[in-house]
Design an enzyme around this catalytic site. Sequence first.
Site, PDB file in Angstrom:
ATOM      1  CG  ASN A  13     -39.308 -25.130  -1.611  1.00 21.74           C
ATOM      2  OD1 ASN A  13     -38.771 -25.591  -2.847  1.00 21.74           O
ATOM      3  ND2 ASN A  13     -38.772 -25.412  -0.461  1.00 21.74           N
ATOM      4  CE  LYS A  15     -39.714 -28.807   0.647  1.00 25.48           C
ATOM      5  NZ  LYS A  15     -39.873 -29.501   1.900  1.00 25.48           N
ATOM      6  CG  HIS A  99     -35.782 -25.226   2.832  1.00 25.37           C
ATOM      7  ND1 HIS A  99     -35.743 -26.457   3.339  1.00 25.37           N
ATOM      8  CD2 HIS A  99     -36.980 -25.069   2.588  1.00 25.37           C
ATOM      9  CE1 HIS A  99     -36.883 -26.914   3.550  1.00 25.37           C
ATOM     10  NE2 HIS A  99     -37.608 -26.023   2.937  1.00 25.37           N
ATOM     11  CD  GLU A 171     -40.334 -23.830   5.134  1.00 31.18           C
ATOM     12  OE1 GLU A 171     -41.346 -23.944   4.630  1.00 31.18           O
ATOM     13  OE2 GLU A 171     -39.263 -24.255   5.081  1.00 31.18           O
ATOM     14  N   GLY A 177     -42.939 -31.583   5.815  1.00 22.07           N
ATOM     15  CA  GLY A 177     -43.112 -33.095   4.898  1.00 22.07           C
ATOM     16  C   GLY A 177     -43.580 -34.165   5.912  1.00 22.07           C
ATOM     17  CB  SER A 217     -47.545 -30.418   7.042  1.00 21.89           C
ATOM     18  OG  SER A 217     -46.527 -31.200   7.133  1.00 21.89           O
TER      19      SER A 217
HETATM   20  P1  13P Z   1     -44.211 -29.393   2.969  1.00 25.02           P
HETATM   21  O1  13P Z   1     -45.140 -28.458   2.844  1.00 25.02           O
HETATM   22  O2  13P Z   1     -44.065 -30.406   2.064  1.00 25.02           O
HETATM   23  O3  13P Z   1     -44.251 -29.650   4.588  1.00 25.02           O
HETATM   24  O4  13P Z   1     -42.675 -28.705   2.954  1.00 25.02           O
HETATM   25  C1  13P Z   1     -42.623 -27.249   3.397  1.00 25.02           C
HETATM   26  C2  13P Z   1     -41.361 -26.705   3.107  1.00 25.02           C
HETATM   27  O5  13P Z   1     -40.224 -27.162   3.589  1.00 25.02           O
HETATM   28  C3  13P Z   1     -41.314 -25.343   2.145  1.00 25.02           C
HETATM   29  O6  13P Z   1     -40.329 -24.941   1.956  1.00 25.02           O
END
Ligand code: 13P
Length: 257
Positions: A13, A15, A99, A171, A177, A217
Amino acid sequence: MNRKYRKAIIAGNWKMNTKPSEVKAFIEELRGLSNRTKWCETVICAPFTHLTVASRAFWNGHVSLGAQNMSEHPKGAYTGEVSAEMLRDVGVKYVIIGHSERRQYFGETDLTVNKKILAALEADLHPIVCVGESLEQRELGLTNELISYQVRAALAGVPADKLRKIVIAYEPIWAIGTGNTATAEQADEVCSLIRALVRGLYGARLARAMPILYGGSMNEKNAEELLAKPDIDGGLIGGASLVPEKFAAIINAANQE
Ligand code: 13P
């Protein structure tokens, strides 16, 4: 992973990161680092602006194309929105829905998430449905209750013959993050709760076939341990999916013999 019943999915992802002009080089680099596909499908969920160029770059490659959001409406006067049909038309296969960042910053609710899932299925897309609890909710002991509610609300009105298109991603918000990955046990416990719920709603055969991912993460260091758990069928990866070496290492972990 349970290779008898399911193929793993490693989904990046991105983002709101990277530029369309960077897609081709990324894919070429990734291909050089990881071209194994036997046990796992690789997906990249790119921003809308990247999709057309990504679709060309992924063509004949080992990567499926995903989007990060879509409108619940099929078309019409919804300035700034993108429909499921539009995504389908540029070669998108997967779309992330619900999300936690969409829920937190853009007011998405369990109800809108459900509408988007139904709209995605209508256009033959595969929704990657995100569910997860906050740290406060976990500390209050509400995780199972909350996840159950989110999953039931998401799947409301989804007929059994369309369930095969759905992927669920667990998640935990506190792990996104932050570098605080859930332990493999914590992640597997919730993924198996989700599978049990789906079993209750749709029966054992469909529950067994559903890919359930972990996100938060996940990286090249912890992927192997997470993927070794029976109910974790892959990952939804943010930060580590932006670095070809790290993303490739996760894909390779999923493809290990
Ligand atoms: P991270 O892997 O950066 O923690 O993000 C996870 C996420 O939100 C995937 O959709």
